[in-house]
Design a protein around this motif. Structure first.
Motif, short mmCIF file in Angstrom:
data_model
loop_
_atom_site.label_atom_id
_atom_site.label_comp_id
_atom_site.label_asym_id
_atom_site.label_seq_id
_atom_site.Cartn_x
_atom_site.Cartn_y
_atom_site.Cartn_z
N LYS A 5 38.57 22.71 56.58
CA LYS A 5 39.34 21.27 56.37
C LYS A 5 39.76 21.43 54.80
O LYS A 5 38.86 21.19 53.87
CB LYS A 5 38.51 20.28 56.81
N ALA A 6 40.99 21.19 54.66
CA ALA A 6 41.38 21.11 53.26
C ALA A 6 41.27 19.72 52.81
O ALA A 6 41.02 18.89 53.80
CB ALA A 6 43.19 21.62 53.38
N ALA A 7 41.01 19.52 51.52
CA ALA A 7 40.98 18.35 50.84
C ALA A 7 41.94 17.85 49.99
O ALA A 7 42.05 16.99 49.45
CB ALA A 7 39.66 18.33 50.03
N ALA A 8 43.30 18.73 50.35
CA ALA A 8 44.50 17.97 49.36
C ALA A 8 44.87 16.69 49.56
O ALA A 8 45.22 16.12 48.46
CB ALA A 8 45.46 19.07 49.92
N CYS A 48 32.11 4.75 55.93
CA CYS A 48 31.55 6.04 55.13
C CYS A 48 31.04 7.09 56.14
O CYS A 48 30.68 6.31 57.54
CB CYS A 48 30.45 5.50 54.23
N GLY A 49 30.89 8.10 55.80
CA GLY A 49 29.89 9.13 56.84
C GLY A 49 29.36 10.12 56.18
O GLY A 49 30.24 10.51 54.84
N GLN A 50 28.54 10.77 56.66
CA GLN A 50 28.00 12.10 55.91
C GLN A 50 27.63 12.89 56.98
O GLN A 50 26.93 12.59 58.11
CB GLN A 50 26.82 11.65 55.12
N ALA A 51 27.96 14.21 56.85
CA ALA A 51 27.36 15.13 57.79
C ALA A 51 26.08 15.84 57.23
O ALA A 51 25.44 15.59 56.37
CB ALA A 51 28.45 16.21 57.94
N ALA A 52 25.50 16.54 58.46
CA ALA A 52 24.37 17.50 58.27
C ALA A 52 24.23 18.37 57.04
O ALA A 52 23.65 18.56 56.38
CB ALA A 52 23.94 18.15 59.39
N ASN A 53 25.71 18.81 56.77
CA ASN A 53 25.74 19.93 55.45
C ASN A 53 25.92 19.07 54.19
O ASN A 53 26.04 19.83 53.26
CB ASN A 53 27.06 20.82 55.90
N GLY A 54 25.68 17.92 53.98
CA GLY A 54 25.68 17.06 52.87
C GLY A 54 27.07 16.69 52.52
O GLY A 54 27.24 15.71 51.80
N SER A 55 28.24 16.94 53.13
CA SER A 55 29.46 16.44 52.83
C SER A 55 29.67 15.16 53.51
O SER A 55 29.13 14.63 54.20
CB SER A 55 30.55 17.37 53.38
N TYR A 56 30.41 14.01 52.53
CA TYR A 56 30.58 13.01 53.01
C TYR A 56 31.78 12.25 52.39
O TYR A 56 32.44 12.87 51.70
CB TYR A 56 29.34 11.92 52.46
N LYS A 60 38.56 3.08 51.91
CA LYS A 60 38.80 1.68 52.40
C LYS A 60 40.42 1.33 52.30
O LYS A 60 40.62 0.28 52.87
CB LYS A 60 38.16 0.66 50.97
N THR A 61 41.13 2.40 52.04
CA THR A 61 42.50 2.30 52.11
C THR A 61 43.12 2.10 53.41
O THR A 61 42.93 2.83 54.27
CB THR A 61 43.20 3.11 51.22
N CYS A 62 43.95 1.16 53.84
CA CYS A 62 44.45 0.86 55.04
C CYS A 62 45.79 1.47 55.03
O CYS A 62 46.36 1.91 54.28
CB CYS A 62 44.59 -0.61 55.46
N ASN A 63 46.12 1.78 56.50
CA ASN A 63 47.55 2.29 56.68
C ASN A 63 47.55 3.77 56.23
O ASN A 63 48.61 4.14 55.76
CB ASN A 63 48.56 1.41 56.34
N PHE A 64 46.68 4.68 56.17
CA PHE A 64 46.79 5.83 55.62
C PHE A 64 45.71 6.64 56.35
O PHE A 64 44.83 6.32 56.59
CB PHE A 64 46.48 5.98 54.14
N GLU A 65 46.23 8.00 56.83
CA GLU A 65 45.34 8.85 57.47
C GLU A 65 44.81 10.02 56.24
O GLU A 65 45.41 10.63 55.67
CB GLU A 65 46.35 9.76 58.52
N PHE A 66 43.44 9.87 56.16
CA PHE A 66 42.69 10.76 55.40
C PHE A 66 42.44 12.01 56.28
O PHE A 66 41.87 11.73 57.30
CB PHE A 66 41.46 9.80 54.98
N GLN A 67 42.61 13.01 55.64
CA GLN A 67 41.89 14.56 56.03
C GLN A 67 40.47 14.37 55.62
O GLN A 67 40.11 14.31 54.21
CB GLN A 67 42.68 15.63 55.61
N LEU A 68 39.50 14.53 56.29
CA LEU A 68 38.20 14.54 55.98
C LEU A 68 37.53 15.89 55.29
O LEU A 68 38.24 16.90 55.67
CB LEU A 68 37.35 14.20 56.97
N PRO A 69 36.54 15.92 54.35
CA PRO A 69 36.19 17.09 53.87
C PRO A 69 35.30 17.75 54.83
O PRO A 69 35.55 17.46 56.02
CB PRO A 69 35.29 16.55 52.83
N ASN A 70 35.01 18.87 54.56
CA ASN A 70 34.13 19.94 55.51
C ASN A 70 32.92 19.29 56.31
O ASN A 70 31.81 19.41 55.69
CB ASN A 70 33.90 21.41 54.90
N LEU A 71 33.15 18.47 57.02
CA LEU A 71 32.07 17.55 57.94
C LEU A 71 31.51 18.48 58.85
O LEU A 71 32.26 18.87 59.70
CB LEU A 71 32.45 16.22 58.33
#
Length: 119
Positions: A5-8, A48-56, A60-71
């Motif tokens: 997953k890109a974080a750009a 908020c969220g955190q995966a088993a690999n430690g990425s989190y 809080k910004t509304c009306n925007f689609e965020f690409q998640l880190p490598n979860l």
């Protein structure tokens, strides 16, 4: 596993809390072993969220689609936004996987989740 997953887009309009763009946090041995810490520290107004690999993530910004880190793997999800606020989580093809209505705290499998709309 290669970064899938890109974080750009993370810095475009989101709020990340952590030392790096990817939000990699040091995880305890228990968290790395697969048992998720259900009590993730998540400030008011954030989802908020955190995966088993430690990425989190923390958004809080509304009306925007965020690409998640490598979860990768299971971990906690906390929706600590204003009561009733719905966060939406999407797969690679932007198909809706699940929603979370504040207040919500649970464990989810983050591997298929690629995008989130905080509200």
């Amino acid at each position: 596993m290669a970064l899938r997953k890109a974080a750009a887009t993370l810095f475009a309009a989101g709020t990340l809390v952590g030392a790096s763009l990817f939000g990699s946090a040091s995880a305890s041995a228990e968290q790395r072993g697969g048992a998720a810490k259900v009590n993730l520290d998540c400030p008011y107004y954030f989802v908020c969220g955190q995966a088993a690999n430690g990425s989190y993530f923390q958004f809080k910004t509304c009306n925007f689609e965020f690409q998640l880190p490598n979860l990768v793997g299971s971990g906690p999800l906390v929706n600590n936004q204003t009561a009733g606020t719905v966060a939406r989580f999407y797969g690679k093809n932007r198909n809706l996987l699940f929603t979370s209505r504040a207040y919500d705290s649970r464990t989810v499998d983050w591997t298929p989740v690629w995008y989130v709309r905080a509200c």
